[in-house]
Design an enzyme around this catalytic site. Structure first.
Site, PDB file in Angstrom:
ATOM      1  N   ASP A   1       0.813  -1.295   0.083  1.00  0.00           N
ATOM      2  CA  ASP A   1      -0.121  -0.039   0.010  1.00  0.00           C
ATOM      3  C   ASP A   1       0.871   1.528   0.132  1.00  0.00           C
ATOM      4  O   ASP A   1       0.226   2.529  -0.252  1.00  0.00           O
ATOM      5  CB  ASP A   1      -1.088   0.026   1.244  1.00  0.00           C
ATOM      6  CG  ASP A   1      -0.238  -0.303   2.538  1.00  0.00           C
ATOM      7  OD1 ASP A   1       0.797   0.321   2.711  1.00  0.00           O
ATOM      8  OD2 ASP A   1      -0.886  -0.824   3.389  1.00  0.00           O
TER       9      ASP A   1
ATOM     10  N   HIS B   1       6.879  -7.515  -1.054  1.00  0.00           N
ATOM     11  CA  HIS B   1       5.886  -7.962  -2.103  1.00  0.00           C
ATOM     12  C   HIS B   1       5.456  -6.904  -3.063  1.00  0.00           C
ATOM     13  O   HIS B   1       4.475  -6.967  -3.880  1.00  0.00           O
ATOM     14  CB  HIS B   1       4.382  -8.401  -1.200  1.00  0.00           C
ATOM     15  CG  HIS B   1       4.640  -9.620  -0.384  1.00  0.00           C
ATOM     16  ND1 HIS B   1       3.846  -9.997   0.569  1.00  0.00           N
ATOM     17  CD2 HIS B   1       5.637 -10.492  -0.545  1.00  0.00           C
ATOM     18  CE1 HIS B   1       4.326 -11.108   1.140  1.00  0.00           C
ATOM     19  NE2 HIS B   1       5.354 -11.356   0.655  1.00  0.00           N
TER      20      HIS B   1
ATOM     21  N   CYS C   1       3.801  -1.490 -21.163  1.00  0.00           N
ATOM     22  CA  CYS C   1       5.157  -1.252 -21.167  1.00  0.00           C
ATOM     23  C   CYS C   1       5.875  -0.214 -21.893  1.00  0.00           C
ATOM     24  O   CYS C   1       5.732  -0.460 -22.974  1.00  0.00           O
ATOM     25  CB  CYS C   1       6.112  -2.705 -21.376  1.00  0.00           C
ATOM     26  SG  CYS C   1       7.953  -2.843 -21.401  1.00  0.00           S
TER      27      CYS C   1
HETATM   28  P1  NAD Z   1      -3.298 -11.241   6.483  1.00  0.00           P
HETATM   29  O1  NAD Z   1      -4.401 -10.572   5.818  1.00  0.00           O
HETATM   30  O2  NAD Z   1      -2.882 -12.813   6.333  1.00  0.00           O
HETATM   31  O3  NAD Z   1      -3.337 -11.056   8.044  1.00  0.00           O
HETATM   32  C1  NAD Z   1      -3.582  -9.790   8.508  1.00  0.00           C
HETATM   33  C2  NAD Z   1      -3.004  -9.928  10.172  1.00  0.00           C
HETATM   34  O4  NAD Z   1      -3.097  -8.791  10.751  1.00  0.00           O
HETATM   35  C3  NAD Z   1      -3.748 -10.951  10.885  1.00  0.00           C
HETATM   36  O5  NAD Z   1      -2.997 -11.844  11.727  1.00  0.00           O
HETATM   37  C4  NAD Z   1      -4.619 -10.216  11.735  1.00  0.00           C
HETATM   38  O6  NAD Z   1      -4.883 -10.759  12.972  1.00  0.00           O
HETATM   39  C5  NAD Z   1      -4.008  -8.858  12.088  1.00  0.00           C
HETATM   40  N1  NAD Z   1      -4.572  -7.699  12.160  1.00  0.00           N
HETATM   41  C6  NAD Z   1      -5.868  -7.204  11.725  1.00  0.00           C
HETATM   42  N2  NAD Z   1      -6.079  -6.040  12.353  1.00  0.00           N
HETATM   43  C7  NAD Z   1      -5.029  -5.868  13.149  1.00  0.00           C
HETATM   44  C8  NAD Z   1      -4.517  -4.499  13.801  1.00  0.00           C
HETATM   45  N3  NAD Z   1      -5.464  -3.343  13.755  1.00  0.00           N
HETATM   46  N4  NAD Z   1      -3.304  -4.463  14.245  1.00  0.00           N
HETATM   47  C9  NAD Z   1      -2.310  -5.353  14.000  1.00  0.00           C
HETATM   48  N5  NAD Z   1      -2.696  -6.722  13.556  1.00  0.00           N
HETATM   49  C10 NAD Z   1      -3.985  -6.583  12.966  1.00  0.00           C
HETATM   50  O7  NAD Z   1      -2.149 -10.232   5.883  1.00  0.00           O
HETATM   51  P2  NAD Z   1      -0.634 -10.590   5.861  1.00  0.00           P
HETATM   52  O8  NAD Z   1      -0.076 -11.591   6.629  1.00  0.00           O
HETATM   53  O9  NAD Z   1       0.085  -9.600   5.615  1.00  0.00           O
HETATM   54  O10 NAD Z   1      -0.583 -11.432   4.472  1.00  0.00           O
HETATM   55  C11 NAD Z   1      -1.296 -11.144   3.340  1.00  0.00           C
HETATM   56  C12 NAD Z   1      -0.654 -10.770   1.917  1.00  0.00           C
HETATM   57  O11 NAD Z   1      -1.353  -9.911   1.170  1.00  0.00           O
HETATM   58  C13 NAD Z   1       0.646  -9.777   2.182  1.00  0.00           C
HETATM   59  O12 NAD Z   1       1.712 -10.306   2.234  1.00  0.00           O
HETATM   60  C14 NAD Z   1       0.322  -8.764   1.323  1.00  0.00           C
HETATM   61  O13 NAD Z   1       1.242  -8.460   0.170  1.00  0.00           O
HETATM   62  C15 NAD Z   1      -1.155  -8.711   0.949  1.00  0.00           C
HETATM   63  N6  NAD Z   1      -1.880  -7.561   1.486  1.00  0.00           N
HETATM   64  C16 NAD Z   1      -1.417  -6.318   1.693  1.00  0.00           C
HETATM   65  C17 NAD Z   1      -2.127  -5.461   2.096  1.00  0.00           C
HETATM   66  C18 NAD Z   1      -1.743  -3.824   2.244  1.00  0.00           C
HETATM   67  O14 NAD Z   1      -0.623  -3.752   1.320  1.00  0.00           O
HETATM   68  N7  NAD Z   1      -2.247  -3.047   3.030  1.00  0.00           N
HETATM   69  C19 NAD Z   1      -3.534  -5.612   2.279  1.00  0.00           C
HETATM   70  C20 NAD Z   1      -4.135  -6.960   2.149  1.00  0.00           C
HETATM   71  C21 NAD Z   1      -3.149  -8.023   1.645  1.00  0.00           C
HETATM   72 ZN    ZN Z   2       8.475  -4.696 -22.303  1.00  0.00          ZN
END
Ligand code: NAD
Ligand code: ZN
Length: 276
Positions: free
Chosen positions: A111, A128, A170
């Site tokens: 993000d 990522h 691209c």
């Molecule tokens: P996940 O969605 O698997 O897990 C999110 C974690 O955050 C959970 O363990 C949950 O309990 C915890 N959580 C929820 N609210 C919270 C808060 N207020 N404070 C602290 N923790 C809180 O996310 P992940 O493990 O990061 O993996 C999913 C993948 O999806 C990521 O690697 C990423 O690349 C992508 N993703 C990114 C975004 C972003 O950029 N904001 C959003 C969604 C998914």
């Molecule tokens: Zn190209």
């Protein structure tokens, strides 16, 4: 409970003068209004079928339904652009200011909120990728490009028009571009995703602070396991117990159960004071 643990962390930190690596996941941005992947908002409809993020965020889906994948990413990019960094992001900017070269931030988030909050690019590994960037879908070059300004905010089901497709090309070979993110059916590498650098940082960490991650993806699991094996102090912040909170507790570290925006400002102050 959290207060007792914070007191213990204060003591644990007094003997730690090395590097502090922070690993963040989607949970740190939840209080900024960006949904994590595990909630009901994660689903996305293409045609008559609902897909989970683990199916949408794949090269396979991009190859078979490129417009649907771009539609999903451009909508999510809009959510990220409208969101503001929260107290947890700001706390990590304060921590970097205090620790300088002893600080490193490894984020799974795409993000861009850590950068917008003010963490410096040289001390952040976006393992990522970043939703605001694109690269050649045919991999003719390793260069990444900012998604052009002509791509405006998107509604949830807004289809791409011809002009959008022209902008999402691209610049080198003219093929369709793809979002600059690591997909579930792809591998980490050093050049784009800093895999080797992240593992090296984990091996050298004196303290590893994980925040808002469910511990479900490969490199984060390696980072936490390596840091634990090398004797780093582990601290996990999450409202829910998860594999990292279990490793933290079983290796003599701490699990601070709660929301990042509530816990990090106080925790960062404690870390900062213990290092002066
Ligand atoms: P996940 O969605 O698997 O897990 C999110 C974690 O955050 C959970 O363990 C949950 O309990 C915890 N959580 C929820 N609210 C919270 C808060 N207020 N404070 C602290 N923790 C809180 O996310 P992940 O493990 O990061 O993996 C999913 C993948 O999806 C990521 O690697 C990423 O690349 C992508 N993703 C990114 C975004 C972003 O950029 N904001 C959003 C969604 C998914
Ligand atoms: Zn190209």
């Amino acid at each position: 409970m959290v207060n007792t643990l914070l007191n213990r962390i204060r003591q644990d930190l007094s003997a730690r003068a090395g590097s502090i690596v922070v690993l963040t996941g989607a949970g740190i941005s939840a209080e900024s209004g960006i949904p994590t992947f595990r909630g009901p908002e994660g689903y996305w409809t293409v045609g008559s079928r609902e897909y989970r993020p683990e199916e949408m965020a794949t090269f396979r889906m991009y190859r078979s339904h490129p417009s649907a994948v771009w539609q999903w990413y451009l909508f999510r990019r809009t959510i990220c652009q409208k969101a503001q960094p929260n107290a947890a992001h700001h706390a990590l900017v304060d921590l970097e200011k205090k620790l300088e070269n002893r600080f490193l931030l490894i984020t799974q988030n795409v993000d861009g909120l850590h950068i917008r909050a003010g963490n410096s690019l040289k001390r952040i590994y976006q393992i990522h990728g970043n939703i605001n960037y694109m690269r050649c879908g045919a991999a003719c070059t390793d260069k990444i490009y900012m998604i052009p300004d002509s791509i405006k905010e998107r509604e949830k089901n807004e289809p791409l028009c011809e002009r959008d497709h022209d902008a999402l090309r691209c610049p080198v070979c003219g093929n369709s571009a793809r979002p600059h993110v690591l997909w579930f059916d792809e591998y980490y590498d050093e050049q784009r995703y800093r895999v080797n650098s992240s593992i090296k940082a984990a091996a050298n960490a004196d303290v590893l602070l994980s925040v808002g991650t469910s511990g479900a993806t490969n490199l984060p699991i390696q980072i936490v396991s390596i840091a634990a094996q090398r004797g780093a102090l582990l601290i996990d912040v999450n409202p829910n117990s998860n594999p990292f909170s279990e490793i933290a507790e079983s290796s003599g570290g701490s699990f601070l159960k709660g929301k990042a925006g509530q816990i990090l400002p106080e925790l960062v102050e404690i870390i900062g004071n213990s290092q002066s």
